[in-house]
Design a protein around this motif. Sequence first.
Motif, PDB file in Angstrom:
ATOM      1  N   PHE A  11      22.468  47.166  39.688  1.00  0.00           N
ATOM      2  CA  PHE A  11      23.198  45.918  39.447  1.00  0.00           C
ATOM      3  C   PHE A  11      24.566  46.265  38.886  1.00  0.00           C
ATOM      4  O   PHE A  11      24.682  46.867  37.820  1.00  0.00           O
ATOM      5  CB  PHE A  11      22.428  45.030  38.466  1.00  0.00           C
ATOM      6  CG  PHE A  11      21.135  44.504  39.033  1.00  0.00           C
ATOM      7  CD1 PHE A  11      21.070  43.232  39.575  1.00  0.00           C
ATOM      8  CD2 PHE A  11      19.980  45.283  39.022  1.00  0.00           C
ATOM      9  CE1 PHE A  11      19.883  42.741  40.096  1.00  0.00           C
ATOM     10  CE2 PHE A  11      18.789  44.807  39.541  1.00  0.00           C
ATOM     11  CZ  PHE A  11      18.741  43.536  40.085  1.00  0.00           C
ATOM     12  N   LYS A  12      25.604  45.883  39.627  1.00  0.00           N
ATOM     13  CA  LYS A  12      26.972  46.166  39.222  1.00  0.00           C
ATOM     14  C   LYS A  12      27.751  44.865  39.113  1.00  0.00           C
ATOM     15  O   LYS A  12      27.431  43.880  39.757  1.00  0.00           O
ATOM     16  CB  LYS A  12      27.661  47.090  40.224  1.00  0.00           C
ATOM     17  CG  LYS A  12      27.106  48.486  40.290  1.00  0.00           C
ATOM     18  CD  LYS A  12      27.928  49.343  41.253  1.00  0.00           C
ATOM     19  CE  LYS A  12      27.409  50.774  41.262  1.00  0.00           C
ATOM     20  NZ  LYS A  12      28.239  51.629  42.146  1.00  0.00           N
ATOM     21  N   SER A  13      28.815  44.917  38.306  1.00  0.00           N
ATOM     22  CA  SER A  13      29.689  43.758  38.167  1.00  0.00           C
ATOM     23  C   SER A  13      31.058  44.240  37.695  1.00  0.00           C
ATOM     24  O   SER A  13      31.249  45.435  37.420  1.00  0.00           O
ATOM     25  CB  SER A  13      29.098  42.753  37.171  1.00  0.00           C
ATOM     26  OG  SER A  13      29.878  41.567  37.135  1.00  0.00           O
ATOM     27  N   ASP A  14      32.002  43.301  37.609  1.00  0.00           N
ATOM     28  CA  ASP A  14      33.344  43.607  37.129  1.00  0.00           C
ATOM     29  C   ASP A  14      33.260  44.241  35.739  1.00  0.00           C
ATOM     30  O   ASP A  14      32.442  43.856  34.908  1.00  0.00           O
ATOM     31  CB  ASP A  14      34.160  42.306  37.070  1.00  0.00           C
ATOM     32  CG  ASP A  14      35.530  42.529  36.489  1.00  0.00           C
ATOM     33  OD1 ASP A  14      36.352  43.176  37.155  1.00  0.00           O
ATOM     34  OD2 ASP A  14      35.756  42.077  35.344  1.00  0.00           O
ATOM     35  N   ASP A  15      34.115  45.220  35.492  1.00  0.00           N
ATOM     36  CA  ASP A  15      34.078  45.925  34.207  1.00  0.00           C
ATOM     37  C   ASP A  15      35.097  45.392  33.201  1.00  0.00           C
ATOM     38  O   ASP A  15      35.299  45.987  32.147  1.00  0.00           O
ATOM     39  CB  ASP A  15      34.289  47.426  34.412  1.00  0.00           C
ATOM     40  CG  ASP A  15      35.665  47.746  34.975  1.00  0.00           C
ATOM     41  OD1 ASP A  15      36.477  46.823  35.171  1.00  0.00           O
ATOM     42  OD2 ASP A  15      35.925  48.939  35.216  1.00  0.00           O
ATOM     43  N   VAL A  20      34.684  47.936  38.968  1.00  0.00           N
ATOM     44  CA  VAL A  20      33.275  47.554  39.023  1.00  0.00           C
ATOM     45  C   VAL A  20      32.465  48.652  38.349  1.00  0.00           C
ATOM     46  O   VAL A  20      32.725  49.839  38.544  1.00  0.00           O
ATOM     47  CB  VAL A  20      32.811  47.369  40.492  1.00  0.00           C
ATOM     48  CG1 VAL A  20      31.318  47.116  40.559  1.00  0.00           C
ATOM     49  CG2 VAL A  20      33.573  46.219  41.136  1.00  0.00           C
ATOM     50  N   THR A  21      31.497  48.255  37.533  1.00  0.00           N
ATOM     51  CA  THR A  21      30.668  49.233  36.841  1.00  0.00           C
ATOM     52  C   THR A  21      29.206  48.822  36.885  1.00  0.00           C
ATOM     53  O   THR A  21      28.880  47.638  37.074  1.00  0.00           O
ATOM     54  CB  THR A  21      31.127  49.401  35.377  1.00  0.00           C
ATOM     55  OG1 THR A  21      30.462  50.512  34.794  1.00  0.00           O
ATOM     56  CG2 THR A  21      30.830  48.155  34.561  1.00  0.00           C
ATOM     57  N   GLU A  22      28.334  49.790  36.698  1.00  0.00           N
ATOM     58  CA  GLU A  22      26.900  49.514  36.672  1.00  0.00           C
ATOM     59  C   GLU A  22      26.507  48.915  35.329  1.00  0.00           C
ATOM     60  O   GLU A  22      26.885  49.414  34.272  1.00  0.00           O
ATOM     61  CB  GLU A  22      26.129  50.821  36.908  1.00  0.00           C
ATOM     62  CG  GLU A  22      24.636  50.650  36.880  1.00  0.00           C
ATOM     63  CD  GLU A  22      23.898  51.951  37.129  1.00  0.00           C
ATOM     64  OE1 GLU A  22      22.873  52.177  36.472  1.00  0.00           O
ATOM     65  OE2 GLU A  22      24.358  52.747  37.986  1.00  0.00           O
ATOM     66  N   TYR A  23      25.743  47.826  35.390  1.00  0.00           N
ATOM     67  CA  TYR A  23      25.255  47.193  34.174  1.00  0.00           C
ATOM     68  C   TYR A  23      23.820  47.625  33.872  1.00  0.00           C
ATOM     69  O   TYR A  23      23.484  47.938  32.747  1.00  0.00           O
ATOM     70  CB  TYR A  23      25.358  45.672  34.276  1.00  0.00           C
ATOM     71  CG  TYR A  23      26.744  45.172  33.939  1.00  0.00           C
ATOM     72  CD1 TYR A  23      26.954  44.373  32.851  1.00  0.00           C
ATOM     73  CD2 TYR A  23      27.847  45.521  34.720  1.00  0.00           C
ATOM     74  CE1 TYR A  23      28.224  43.909  32.520  1.00  0.00           C
ATOM     75  CE2 TYR A  23      29.120  45.076  34.423  1.00  0.00           C
ATOM     76  CZ  TYR A  23      29.302  44.270  33.318  1.00  0.00           C
ATOM     77  OH  TYR A  23      30.560  43.842  32.997  1.00  0.00           O
ATOM     78  N   ARG A  25      19.956  49.292  36.073  1.00  0.00           N
ATOM     79  CA  ARG A  25      19.303  49.658  37.327  1.00  0.00           C
ATOM     80  C   ARG A  25      17.799  49.693  37.138  1.00  0.00           C
ATOM     81  O   ARG A  25      17.307  49.956  36.050  1.00  0.00           O
ATOM     82  CB  ARG A  25      19.805  50.997  37.846  1.00  0.00           C
ATOM     83  CG  ARG A  25      19.331  52.199  37.073  1.00  0.00           C
ATOM     84  CD  ARG A  25      19.673  53.520  37.773  1.00  0.00           C
ATOM     85  NE  ARG A  25      21.100  53.636  38.048  1.00  0.00           N
ATOM     86  CZ  ARG A  25      21.599  54.412  39.004  1.00  0.00           C
ATOM     87  NH1 ARG A  25      20.795  55.141  39.767  1.00  0.00           N
ATOM     88  NH2 ARG A  25      22.900  54.478  39.208  1.00  0.00           N
ATOM     89  N   LYS A  37      24.811  48.746  29.788  1.00  0.00           N
ATOM     90  CA  LYS A  37      25.564  47.827  28.938  1.00  0.00           C
ATOM     91  C   LYS A  37      24.594  47.132  27.985  1.00  0.00           C
ATOM     92  O   LYS A  37      23.379  47.150  28.166  1.00  0.00           O
ATOM     93  CB  LYS A  37      26.299  46.768  29.781  1.00  0.00           C
ATOM     94  CG  LYS A  37      27.298  47.335  30.774  1.00  0.00           C
ATOM     95  CD  LYS A  37      28.493  47.943  30.069  1.00  0.00           C
ATOM     96  CE  LYS A  37      29.513  48.469  31.087  1.00  0.00           C
ATOM     97  NZ  LYS A  37      30.662  49.079  30.445  1.00  0.00           N
TER      98      LYS A  37
END
Length: 191
Positions: A11-15, A20-23, A25, A37
């Motif tokens: 699951f990635k989203s805006d950082d 974009v970064t991974e939040y 998994r 995160k």
Amino acid sequence: SNQADDSDIIFKSDDGSGGVTEYFRVDGGTERIEASKSFRFADNARAQFGASSDLQVYHDGSHTYINNGTGHVYFQQSANDKTIVFQNDDGSGGLTAYLTIDGLNSVIDSAKPLRVRADGVALSVGASGDWSVSHNGTDTFMANNEGNFYITQTVDDKDLIFRCDDGSGGVETYFLLDGSTAKTQFNRHLK
């Protein structure tokens, strides 16, 4: 759903800075969920553990609660020679260690006074509470319930001093065991 052997769902989203970064998994290789995160729970939203939500951790907007509904609670430190430190506000806006369970020296250190707050509740030592000290709201009691009772001063050339009220609002030494002269010294009459 990812059905490929030892693969993940990521699951990635805006950082927050245009990338974009991974939040977090779902890791199929290690069979765990890995968070990159922080998770934030709303007030009264509980992190629950166990098939019947046996352990719950939450904040109600004012206070934090750790609630266990089944079995014992164990606080474990398994790193060799390390400690468990209980910290609290120090009264001036900082933190201080009030209680430290010292794994290196095998002792429990208290950096602040320990208080048995309720009258009549004894502070006991020994497997069966063999020695105890208590206060009932009026008087103080010290009791030994097993074996001999030794009061020992081991510092060279120092004294064991017995003091009491002097009859006029002060405190006076009535007698002492003088370690430097090896004598018992009486400063008041014996009746």
